[in-house]
Design an enzyme around this catalytic site. Structure first.
Site, PDB file in Angstrom:
ATOM      1  N   TYR A  73      -2.489  -1.362  10.517  1.00  0.00           N
ATOM      2  CA  TYR A  73      -2.475  -1.512   9.056  1.00  0.00           C
ATOM      3  C   TYR A  73      -1.189  -0.896   8.492  1.00  0.00           C
ATOM      4  O   TYR A  73      -0.485  -1.521   7.688  1.00  0.00           O
ATOM      5  CB  TYR A  73      -3.710  -0.830   8.463  1.00  0.00           C
ATOM      6  CG  TYR A  73      -3.818  -0.938   6.961  1.00  0.00           C
ATOM      7  CD1 TYR A  73      -4.280  -2.106   6.357  1.00  0.00           C
ATOM      8  CD2 TYR A  73      -3.452   0.122   6.125  1.00  0.00           C
ATOM      9  CE1 TYR A  73      -4.383  -2.216   4.978  1.00  0.00           C
ATOM     10  CE2 TYR A  73      -3.542   0.024   4.751  1.00  0.00           C
ATOM     11  CZ  TYR A  73      -4.018  -1.146   4.178  1.00  0.00           C
ATOM     12  OH  TYR A  73      -4.103  -1.251   2.813  1.00  0.00           O
ATOM     13  N   SER A 112       0.875  -1.177   0.000  1.00  0.00           N
ATOM     14  CA  SER A 112       0.000   0.000   0.000  1.00  0.00           C
ATOM     15  C   SER A 112       0.910   1.225   0.000  1.00  0.00           C
ATOM     16  O   SER A 112       2.075   1.131   0.413  1.00  0.00           O
ATOM     17  CB  SER A 112      -0.854  -0.004   1.274  1.00  0.00           C
ATOM     18  OG  SER A 112      -1.426   1.277   1.499  1.00  0.00           O
TER      19      SER A 112
HETATM   20  P1  NAD Z   1     -11.430  -6.278   0.007  1.00  0.00           P
HETATM   21  O1  NAD Z   1     -11.872  -6.105   1.413  1.00  0.00           O
HETATM   22  O2  NAD Z   1     -12.334  -5.842  -1.104  1.00  0.00           O
HETATM   23  O3  NAD Z   1     -11.028  -7.811  -0.262  1.00  0.00           O
HETATM   24  C1  NAD Z   1     -10.165  -8.496   0.606  1.00  0.00           C
HETATM   25  C2  NAD Z   1     -10.331  -9.988   0.421  1.00  0.00           C
HETATM   26  O4  NAD Z   1      -9.413 -10.628   1.327  1.00  0.00           O
HETATM   27  C3  NAD Z   1     -11.743 -10.500   0.792  1.00  0.00           C
HETATM   28  O5  NAD Z   1     -12.212 -11.417  -0.167  1.00  0.00           O
HETATM   29  C4  NAD Z   1     -11.533 -11.164   2.152  1.00  0.00           C
HETATM   30  O6  NAD Z   1     -12.456 -12.225   2.421  1.00  0.00           O
HETATM   31  C5  NAD Z   1     -10.104 -11.672   2.013  1.00  0.00           C
HETATM   32  N1  NAD Z   1      -9.468 -11.922   3.309  1.00  0.00           N
HETATM   33  C6  NAD Z   1      -9.465 -11.122   4.400  1.00  0.00           C
HETATM   34  N2  NAD Z   1      -8.820 -11.730   5.413  1.00  0.00           N
HETATM   35  C7  NAD Z   1      -8.400 -12.935   4.945  1.00  0.00           C
HETATM   36  C8  NAD Z   1      -7.688 -14.016   5.514  1.00  0.00           C
HETATM   37  N3  NAD Z   1      -7.298 -14.000   6.794  1.00  0.00           N
HETATM   38  N4  NAD Z   1      -7.398 -15.079   4.742  1.00  0.00           N
HETATM   39  C9  NAD Z   1      -7.812 -15.127   3.464  1.00  0.00           C
HETATM   40  N5  NAD Z   1      -8.519 -14.145   2.866  1.00  0.00           N
HETATM   41  C10 NAD Z   1      -8.804 -13.056   3.594  1.00  0.00           C
HETATM   42  O7  NAD Z   1     -10.017  -5.518  -0.068  1.00  0.00           O
HETATM   43  P2  NAD Z   1      -9.218  -4.926  -1.333  1.00  0.00           P
HETATM   44  O8  NAD Z   1      -9.436  -3.471  -1.360  1.00  0.00           O
HETATM   45  O9  NAD Z   1      -9.440  -5.741  -2.549  1.00  0.00           O
HETATM   46  O10 NAD Z   1      -7.717  -5.124  -0.774  1.00  0.00           O
HETATM   47  C11 NAD Z   1      -6.866  -6.161  -1.210  1.00  0.00           C
HETATM   48  C12 NAD Z   1      -5.443  -5.841  -0.786  1.00  0.00           C
HETATM   49  O11 NAD Z   1      -5.058  -4.576  -1.335  1.00  0.00           O
HETATM   50  C13 NAD Z   1      -5.264  -5.712   0.745  1.00  0.00           C
HETATM   51  O12 NAD Z   1      -4.031  -6.283   1.124  1.00  0.00           O
HETATM   52  C14 NAD Z   1      -5.242  -4.211   0.953  1.00  0.00           C
HETATM   53  O13 NAD Z   1      -4.522  -3.836   2.110  1.00  0.00           O
HETATM   54  C15 NAD Z   1      -4.558  -3.742  -0.318  1.00  0.00           C
HETATM   55  N6  NAD Z   1      -4.838  -2.336  -0.595  1.00  0.00           N
HETATM   56  C16 NAD Z   1      -6.106  -1.910  -0.923  1.00  0.00           C
HETATM   57  C17 NAD Z   1      -6.337  -0.548  -1.160  1.00  0.00           C
HETATM   58  C18 NAD Z   1      -7.706   0.001  -1.551  1.00  0.00           C
HETATM   59  O14 NAD Z   1      -7.834   1.240  -1.636  1.00  0.00           O
HETATM   60  N7  NAD Z   1      -8.709  -0.820  -1.781  1.00  0.00           N
HETATM   61  C19 NAD Z   1      -5.270   0.361  -1.064  1.00  0.00           C
HETATM   62  C20 NAD Z   1      -4.003  -0.102  -0.721  1.00  0.00           C
HETATM   63  C21 NAD Z   1      -3.794  -1.464  -0.496  1.00  0.00           C
END
Ligand code: NAD
Length: 267
Positions: free
Chosen positions: A164, A151
């Site tokens: 986080y 991130s």
């Molecule tokens: P999201 O919440 O839409 O999806 C996350 C997925 O991870 C879900 O399907 C959830 O069930 C799964 N998950 C959560 N805990 C888990 C576990 N213990 N074991 C297995 N699966 C698990 O989130 P997203 O926005 O798609 O984020 C995905 C990644 O991208 C994350 O690592 C997040 O930190 C990173 N990220 C997202 C953003 C953003 O703006 N959306 C920004 C920076 C980084």
């Protein structure tokens, strides 16, 4: 069509689902791993579309036994693992003054320990395969790669998402340390640092115009990113076009990290 096999964690929805979709569209086989089995099964069925190109394995990445099972199921189904996207992540609100120790541990156990556990299991298999090969000089014949979903918060901090922020800072350093350890085997380890991407993780911002305005005030491209704009970079880092890149994080953030001022309010 390729015979390459990739594991994507947290693939039931959001960025993980888009990464899995992109890899299937590129002709690869994908194992979608997630703790949400309803959404995960649906996602894998949609992507496979009646072919054996995608399967779902229920897995909480913070649990070593479930990670062990993920690797066993992957090898049972496809017999090989070429790459991994450590994407599963959660964001629990709280800072030093109000966050419980349990919440701090839970956030790190998914985002950091989870990525460590899955990487450890996957690279053990990769290294074994490499060492069994008679001709080590032909390492690049079979490019292995890991992509960690970090991130912008591996670099810039959010005070009320302390755990986080810490987890992503740790993930960036894990990317660098593992890239050095695994370089002699030809296994590349990189990260992606998304900015604000339209997924459920950003749901509270998507639903709140004032919060969205705040996000856009620090986003030079003037819009949130889309999950497939992260997936395309994951596909690049897993593929041969990035064969000389390791230990790096590519920030896909609409210009966020480059700026040190806020944008004027749009008319
Ligand atoms: P999201 O919440 O839409 O999806 C996350 C997925 O991870 C879900 O399907 C959830 O069930 C799964 N998950 C959560 N805990 C888990 C576990 N213990 N074991 C297995 N699966 C698990 O989130 P997203 O926005 O798609 O984020 C995905 C990644 O991208 C994350 O690592 C997040 O930190 C990173 N990220 C997202 C953003 C953003 O703006 N959306 C920004 C920076 C980084």
């Amino acid at each position: 069509m390729s015979d390459r096999v990739f594991i994507v964690t947290g693939a039931a929805k959001g960025i993980g689902f888009s990464c899995a979709q992109r890899l299937v569209d590129d002709g690869h086989n994908v194992v979608l791993a997630d703790r949400d089995s309803d959404a995960g099964l649906r996602a894998a069925r949609d992507l496979a579309d009646g072919t054996p190109r995608a399967i779902f394995v229920e897995c909480d990445v913070s649990d070593p036994l479930q990670v062990h099972n993920l690797i066993a199921e992957t090898l049972g189904a496809y017999g090989r693992i070429d790459g991994l996207v450590n994407n599963a992540g959660i964001a629990i609100k709280g800072g030093a003054l109000d966050m419980s120790v349990e919440d701090f541990d839970r956030n790190l156990s998914v985002n950091l320990r989870g990525a460590f556990l899955v990487s450890k299991a996957v690279v053990k298999h990769m290294v074994k395969e490499i060492e069994e090969r008679a001709d080590r000089s032909r390492l690049t014949d079979r490019p292995y790669a890991i992509v960690n979903m970090s991130s912008i918060n591996d670099t810039v901090a959010i005070p009320d998402y302390l755990a986080y922020t810490v987890s992503k800072g740790g993930l960036l350093q894990m990317t660098r340390a593992m890239s050095l350890e695994l370089a002699p085997y030809g296994i590349r380890v990189n990260a992606i640092g998304p900015g604000s991407i339209k997924t459920d993780m950003l749901a509270s911002v998507n639903a709140d115009p004032a919060a969205m305005e705040k996000v856009l005030s620090r986003t030079p491209l003037g819009r949130p990113g889309l999950p497939d704009e992260i997936a395309s970079v994951a596909a690049f880092l897993l593929g041969e076009d990035s064969s000389y890149i390791t230990g790096q994080c590519i920030y896909v953030d609409g210009g966020r990290l480059a700026m040190n001022y806020t944008m004027p309010k749009p008319d």
